[in-house]
Design a protein around this motif. Structure first.
Motif, PDB file in Angstrom:
ATOM      1  N   ASN A  63      30.961 -15.352   7.833  1.00  0.00           N
ATOM      2  CA  ASN A  63      32.281 -15.958   7.441  1.00  0.00           C
ATOM      3  C   ASN A  63      33.093 -16.514   6.681  1.00  0.00           C
ATOM      4  O   ASN A  63      34.712 -16.861   6.012  1.00  0.00           O
ATOM      5  CB  ASN A  63      32.104 -16.625   9.116  1.00  0.00           C
ATOM      6  CG  ASN A  63      31.465 -15.399  10.213  1.00  0.00           C
ATOM      7  OD1 ASN A  63      31.971 -15.060  10.036  1.00  0.00           O
ATOM      8  ND2 ASN A  63      31.067 -16.281  11.154  1.00  0.00           N
ATOM      9  N   ALA A  64      32.056 -17.633   6.027  1.00  0.00           N
ATOM     10  CA  ALA A  64      32.424 -18.568   5.179  1.00  0.00           C
ATOM     11  C   ALA A  64      32.788 -17.458   3.587  1.00  0.00           C
ATOM     12  O   ALA A  64      34.183 -17.841   3.204  1.00  0.00           O
ATOM     13  CB  ALA A  64      31.328 -19.465   4.034  1.00  0.00           C
ATOM     14  N   ALA A  65      32.337 -16.380   3.210  1.00  0.00           N
ATOM     15  CA  ALA A  65      32.724 -15.366   1.791  1.00  0.00           C
ATOM     16  C   ALA A  65      34.156 -15.220   2.316  1.00  0.00           C
ATOM     17  O   ALA A  65      34.844 -14.742   1.830  1.00  0.00           O
ATOM     18  CB  ALA A  65      31.688 -14.739   1.831  1.00  0.00           C
ATOM     19  N   ASP A  66      34.200 -14.589   3.616  1.00  0.00           N
ATOM     20  CA  ASP A  66      35.398 -13.661   4.358  1.00  0.00           C
ATOM     21  C   ASP A  66      36.454 -14.717   4.337  1.00  0.00           C
ATOM     22  O   ASP A  66      37.611 -13.661   3.559  1.00  0.00           O
ATOM     23  CB  ASP A  66      34.839 -13.722   5.593  1.00  0.00           C
ATOM     24  CG  ASP A  66      34.523 -11.444   5.955  1.00  0.00           C
ATOM     25  OD1 ASP A  66      34.188 -11.742   5.135  1.00  0.00           O
ATOM     26  OD2 ASP A  66      33.716 -11.212   7.162  1.00  0.00           O
ATOM     27  N   ILE A 106      40.317 -19.534   3.590  1.00  0.00           N
ATOM     28  CA  ILE A 106      41.588 -19.696   4.875  1.00  0.00           C
ATOM     29  C   ILE A 106      41.598 -20.943   5.322  1.00  0.00           C
ATOM     30  O   ILE A 106      42.804 -21.358   5.953  1.00  0.00           O
ATOM     31  CB  ILE A 106      41.944 -18.354   4.608  1.00  0.00           C
ATOM     32  CG1 ILE A 106      43.289 -18.631   5.350  1.00  0.00           C
ATOM     33  CG2 ILE A 106      40.756 -17.628   6.334  1.00  0.00           C
ATOM     34  CD1 ILE A 106      43.660 -16.784   5.906  1.00  0.00           C
ATOM     35  N   GLY A 107      40.325 -21.337   6.222  1.00  0.00           N
ATOM     36  CA  GLY A 107      40.820 -21.635   7.587  1.00  0.00           C
ATOM     37  C   GLY A 107      41.101 -21.454   8.411  1.00  0.00           C
ATOM     38  O   GLY A 107      41.399 -20.597   8.482  1.00  0.00           O
ATOM     39  N   LYS A 225      29.146 -12.382  -4.102  1.00  0.00           N
ATOM     40  CA  LYS A 225      30.323 -12.766  -5.488  1.00  0.00           C
ATOM     41  C   LYS A 225      30.992 -13.968  -5.260  1.00  0.00           C
ATOM     42  O   LYS A 225      31.172 -14.401  -6.644  1.00  0.00           O
ATOM     43  CB  LYS A 225      31.206 -12.059  -4.878  1.00  0.00           C
ATOM     44  CG  LYS A 225      30.984 -10.226  -5.418  1.00  0.00           C
ATOM     45  CD  LYS A 225      32.327  -9.429  -5.100  1.00  0.00           C
ATOM     46  CE  LYS A 225      31.964  -7.882  -4.346  1.00  0.00           C
ATOM     47  NZ  LYS A 225      32.196  -7.781  -2.873  1.00  0.00           N
ATOM     48  N   THR A 226      30.287 -14.643  -4.107  1.00  0.00           N
ATOM     49  CA  THR A 226      31.103 -16.546  -4.233  1.00  0.00           C
ATOM     50  C   THR A 226      29.379 -16.916  -4.550  1.00  0.00           C
ATOM     51  O   THR A 226      28.982 -16.793  -4.219  1.00  0.00           O
ATOM     52  CB  THR A 226      31.599 -16.263  -2.933  1.00  0.00           C
ATOM     53  OG1 THR A 226      32.807 -15.793  -2.813  1.00  0.00           O
ATOM     54  CG2 THR A 226      32.281 -17.834  -2.412  1.00  0.00           C
ATOM     55  N   ALA A 227      30.181 -18.196  -4.710  1.00  0.00           N
ATOM     56  CA  ALA A 227      28.939 -19.020  -5.236  1.00  0.00           C
ATOM     57  C   ALA A 227      29.082 -19.555  -3.765  1.00  0.00           C
ATOM     58  O   ALA A 227      29.568 -19.852  -3.318  1.00  0.00           O
ATOM     59  CB  ALA A 227      30.160 -20.297  -6.256  1.00  0.00           C
ATOM     60  N   VAL A 343      26.651  -7.032   8.548  1.00  0.00           N
ATOM     61  CA  VAL A 343      27.757  -7.725   8.123  1.00  0.00           C
ATOM     62  C   VAL A 343      28.794  -7.708   9.142  1.00  0.00           C
ATOM     63  O   VAL A 343      29.726  -8.163   8.146  1.00  0.00           O
ATOM     64  CB  VAL A 343      27.562  -7.640   6.981  1.00  0.00           C
ATOM     65  CG1 VAL A 343      28.128  -8.748   6.865  1.00  0.00           C
ATOM     66  CG2 VAL A 343      26.640  -6.658   6.114  1.00  0.00           C
ATOM     67  N   ASN A 344      28.867  -7.938   9.849  1.00  0.00           N
ATOM     68  CA  ASN A 344      30.123  -8.593  11.417  1.00  0.00           C
ATOM     69  C   ASN A 344      31.355  -8.498  10.667  1.00  0.00           C
ATOM     70  O   ASN A 344      32.144  -9.356  10.982  1.00  0.00           O
ATOM     71  CB  ASN A 344      29.855 -10.323  10.982  1.00  0.00           C
ATOM     72  CG  ASN A 344      29.309 -10.605  10.439  1.00  0.00           C
ATOM     73  OD1 ASN A 344      28.712  -9.956   9.120  1.00  0.00           O
ATOM     74  ND2 ASN A 344      29.674 -11.775   9.690  1.00  0.00           N
ATOM     75  N   ARG A 345      31.990  -7.550   9.882  1.00  0.00           N
ATOM     76  CA  ARG A 345      33.220  -7.324   9.679  1.00  0.00           C
ATOM     77  C   ARG A 345      33.829  -7.003  10.029  1.00  0.00           C
ATOM     78  O   ARG A 345      33.215  -5.501  10.956  1.00  0.00           O
ATOM     79  CB  ARG A 345      33.792  -6.835   8.267  1.00  0.00           C
ATOM     80  CG  ARG A 345      32.669  -7.475   7.444  1.00  0.00           C
ATOM     81  CD  ARG A 345      33.276  -9.201   6.795  1.00  0.00           C
ATOM     82  NE  ARG A 345      32.499  -9.976   7.713  1.00  0.00           N
ATOM     83  CZ  ARG A 345      31.796 -10.578   7.447  1.00  0.00           C
ATOM     84  NH1 ARG A 345      30.913 -10.394   6.550  1.00  0.00           N
ATOM     85  NH2 ARG A 345      30.941 -11.585   8.051  1.00  0.00           N
ATOM     86  N   SER A 346      34.224  -7.136  11.106  1.00  0.00           N
ATOM     87  CA  SER A 346      35.748  -6.453  12.424  1.00  0.00           C
ATOM     88  C   SER A 346      36.500  -5.095  11.834  1.00  0.00           C
ATOM     89  O   SER A 346      36.029  -4.527  12.399  1.00  0.00           O
ATOM     90  CB  SER A 346      36.685  -7.461  12.738  1.00  0.00           C
ATOM     91  OG  SER A 346      36.746  -8.635  13.230  1.00  0.00           O
ATOM     92  N   SER A 347      36.866  -5.154  10.444  1.00  0.00           N
ATOM     93  CA  SER A 347      36.897  -4.234  10.112  1.00  0.00           C
ATOM     94  C   SER A 347      36.059  -2.733   9.664  1.00  0.00           C
ATOM     95  O   SER A 347      36.410  -1.620  10.457  1.00  0.00           O
ATOM     96  CB  SER A 347      37.734  -4.264   8.147  1.00  0.00           C
ATOM     97  OG  SER A 347      36.416  -4.270   7.655  1.00  0.00           O
ATOM     98  N   LEU A 348      34.976  -2.886   9.241  1.00  0.00           N
ATOM     99  CA  LEU A 348      34.111  -2.258   9.968  1.00  0.00           C
ATOM    100  C   LEU A 348      33.484  -1.854  11.478  1.00  0.00           C
ATOM    101  O   LEU A 348      33.173  -0.892  11.850  1.00  0.00           O
ATOM    102  CB  LEU A 348      32.216  -2.922   9.659  1.00  0.00           C
ATOM    103  CG  LEU A 348      31.990  -2.889   7.499  1.00  0.00           C
ATOM    104  CD1 LEU A 348      30.861  -3.604   7.689  1.00  0.00           C
ATOM    105  CD2 LEU A 348      33.150  -1.866   6.807  1.00  0.00           C
TER     106      LEU A 348
END
Ligand SMILES: Nc1ncnc2c1ncn2[C@@H]1O[C@H](COP(=O)(O)OP(=O)(O)OP(=O)(O)O)[C@@H](O)[C@H]1O
Length: 642
Positions: A63-66, A106-107, A225-227, A343-348
């Motif tokens: 979620n944080a990376a999203d 994005i918060g 990809k995100t640190a 991996v819980n992406r709504s788009s998926l």
């Protein structure tokens, strides 16, 4: 019917104007209950996912990376945006008993917390509850928009402090207990992004073993990809991921030593891989690398490990529906951007036909390996052969298991011949097969057991292939179906046509004499074995036992299924029809034609018969004693003679 509702709906926004810009104010101390009438979602989560607490980290960090990705996407559209590096911090504060997952993404506004956190049950939980009895636990989370709630597997009290990227929206704090009651209030926070805070109980295992968190974060996010930094108590933050792993680089830039080191560390293997193949299928967002294992340590029959990542996040390994079984005999990494599995992406979740995507990936993986192995065979035959002992079982298994692979590679499977040279079956047919029988492939299934026949073949200038792995039998049956004109015959079976022999004048008389001698001397020992007496070109052959391929395969089957006791050699002999071939050109047989002493004839014939049986390892235990006694008699006689 399951109904999900919020007992208390969010308070209305109050809009204030300060310095000309509208600022939204959050009502103080809103309270409410998340409620699901029939069952408690937390109870279900805990029941189903009790053993897999790793998922909490996967969900919250994802979620944080999203959130970071969403902000980056928005900012990239602005012409004058200043680039901010997205970063996630996972922090364990042992004294305060808090686990914090912090992002500068994005918060969320208050309304978004209501929409995405409080009301998430509306979008997904009803489905979740309706399905959870039928679904396995792997598929639950990540399918119904309940990822965030996995936080309650670790904690009875979860806090979100979040500040939206929009300047005009103030920060908000949300506190929720596992009885599903929540509180929302304004919060003093200026940094854009979100903290998810899990308040841990004293007994929480991570407080005693903070290194477990490091292992989990590394497992799931090593290619993120995100640190992502992890700060354990009393330690400095440590970077957990490698956003540009070696295998992402173009093949020509990869140093093979570095790749070997990466492989050994990542897959915990002591050996270098034999070779590796890197692949990319841009249209379905698939890329990865397969390492062909060195099976020196007996890994041949064990599954390998193929780890699957979706957009840098670990999804699972050895996923059967996604990875062809034969591919899974190797080690590998697969990354698929469009993976609809988890991996819980709504788009998926909105994927209309995820099965199609799964089968596309499956097909694509088997094509990649097929193309690579075909190229290997065509362009680097020497290497292909030198690696074959490691590839042997897995390549044959692949032909049996996978249509795509079989369609190209069946004819590129190689075998060793009696002189240790590799060849395909077609190459045997074209160059090696006996001229009289070009459609027959002779094979040996056990170089030790059939050593005598191998020697006979070599003496006669014939050749055969070694089919000495258990997978060779099913492979052979498959090949017989694919090429119905070909026949596989074991080196000790149906080879009388190779040893057809020829007749000479006066043979009838000699044959009748020898037949009498053999029948008298062997009596019941012959069981149902036929006698064939002829002249062979090779005088060194005295007698050979030739089995019937069909009845031998049947006898083998009966033994496998327990109808024949493996120690009862004669039972197997009765079942498997065989012929005792006697060569009248051999010196010992010629001696028998002139011999007069019945005792000597008897000893000689029984001894020849024992030797023929021994060449098949078929001497009965009770005959061994007689064999030894007879050997001693013969030895003594020959010494006396000298
Ligand atoms: N750290 C965060 N920053 C910003 N928004 C977040 C954050 N965490 C969660 N959200 C919002 O809350 C929503 C719900 O999250 P949740 O993990 O429950 O579901 P999801 O990620 O949409 O789907 P899934 O069930 O597949 O996990 C997200 O879609 C996102 O809009």
């Amino acid at each position: 019917m399951v109904q999900v509702r919020l007992k208390k709906m969010p308070a209305c926004f109050k809009v204030h104007y300060e310095s000309g810009a509208p600022i939204m104010k959050i009502a103080e101390n809103q309270q409410g209950m998340l409620s699901i009438e029939s069952r408690n979602i937390f109870t279900i989560l805990k029941k189903w996912l009790y053993t897999e607490q790793d998922i909490v980290f996967r969900e919250l960090i994802s979620n944080a990376a999203d959130a970071i990705e969403k902000l980056e996407r928005l900012q990239s559209k602005e012409s004058n945006h200043s680039h901010r590096e997205g970063v996630i911090h996972v922090m364990l504060d042992a004294d305060a008993r808090k686990l914090i997952i912090r992002d500068n993404g994005i918060g969320m506004s208050e309304a978004e917390v209501h929409q995405y956190i409080n009301q998430i049950a509306f979008s997904g939980a009803a489905d979740f509850i309706n399905h959870h009895d039928q679904l396995g636990k792997d598929t639950i989370i990540g399918h119904f928009g309940v990822g965030f709630y996995s936080a309650f597997m670790l904690s009875d009290h979860v806090t979100i402090e979040t500040k939206s990227y929009r300047d005009d929206i103030p920060a908000v704090r949300w506190d929720c207990l596992s009885d599903m009651s929540y509180q929302m209030k304004p919060c003093d926070r200026n940094d854009i992004g979100t903290d998810v805070i899990l308040h841990l109980s004293e007994e929480n295992p991570y407080l005693k073993k903070p290194e477990l968190i490091r292992e989990i974060v590394q497992k799931f996010f090593t290619f993120s990809k995100t640190a992502i930094y992890y700060k354990a108590p009393d330690s400095e933050p440590v970077l957990m991921n490698d956003p540009t792993p070696l295998w992402h680089q173009p093949k020509e830039l990869i140093d093979s030593n570095e790749m070997n080191t990466f492989y050994k560390t990542f897959f915990n293997d002591v050996n270098d891989p034999l070779f590796w193949i890197k692949f990319e299928s841009i249209d379905i967002g698939l890329r990865g690398v397969f390492f062909f294992r060195n099976t020196r340590n007996g890994a041949e029959e064990l599954d390998g490990t193929v780890k699957v990542y979706s957009r840098g996040v670990y999804v699972g390994e050895n996923i059967q529906t996604l990875i062809p079984k034969f591919v899974n005999l190797q080690n590998g990494i697969i990354e698929c951007d469009n993976l609809p599995l988890v991996v819980n992406r709504s788009s998926l979740r909105e994927e209309e036909t995820p099965e199609d995507m799964i089968s596309l990936i499956y097909e694509s993986l088997s094509q990649e390996v097929t193309i690579a192995m075909n190229e290997f065979f065509e362009k680097k035959r020497d290497q292909y052969e030198s690696h074959w002992p490691h590839l042997n079982a897995s390549m044959k298994y692949a032909v049996l298991q996978d249509k795509t692979f079989a369609s190209v590679m069946t004819r590129k499977i190689i075998f060793q011949d009696l002189h240790g040279h590799y060849m395909t079956i077609q190459e045997y047919v074209d160059n090696v097969a006996a001229t009289a029988h070009p459609e027959i492939i002779y094979y040996a299934s056990d170089a030790i057991e059939q050593a005598h026949y191998i020697e006979i073949f070599k003496k006669c200038g014939l050749n055969a292939l070694l089919f000495d792995h258990v997978i060779d039998q099913p492979f052979m049956r498959k090949y017989e179906v694919v090429r119905p004109g070909l026949k596989f015959i074991r080196i000790d079976s149906n080879i009388e046509s190779l040893f057809q022999g020829y007749s000479e004048e006066g043979d009838e008389h000699r044959i009748a004499l020898l037949e009498r001698h053999f029948l008298n001397a062997l009596g019941d020992r012959l069981l149902n074995m036929n006698l064939k007496i002829t002249n062979l070109e090779h005088p060194s052959i005295s007698t050979i036992i030739i089995n019937d391929e069909k009845s031998r395969r049947m006898a083998d089957m009966l033994e496998i299924y327990g109808f024949i006791n493996p120690t009862d050699v004669s039972a197997k002999k009765i079942q498997a029809k065989s012929t005792l071939l006697i060569n009248m050109k051999n010196g010992i047989i010629q001696y028998l034609l002139t011999a007069e002493e019945p005792v000597i004839i008897n000893i000689t014939i029984n001894h020849l018969y024992d030797l023929a049986l021994m060449s098949q390892q078929a001497l009965k235990p009770e005959d061994i004693e007689a064999f030894i006694n007879r050997s001693e008699t013969i030895l003594a006689a020959s010494l006396n003679h000298q």
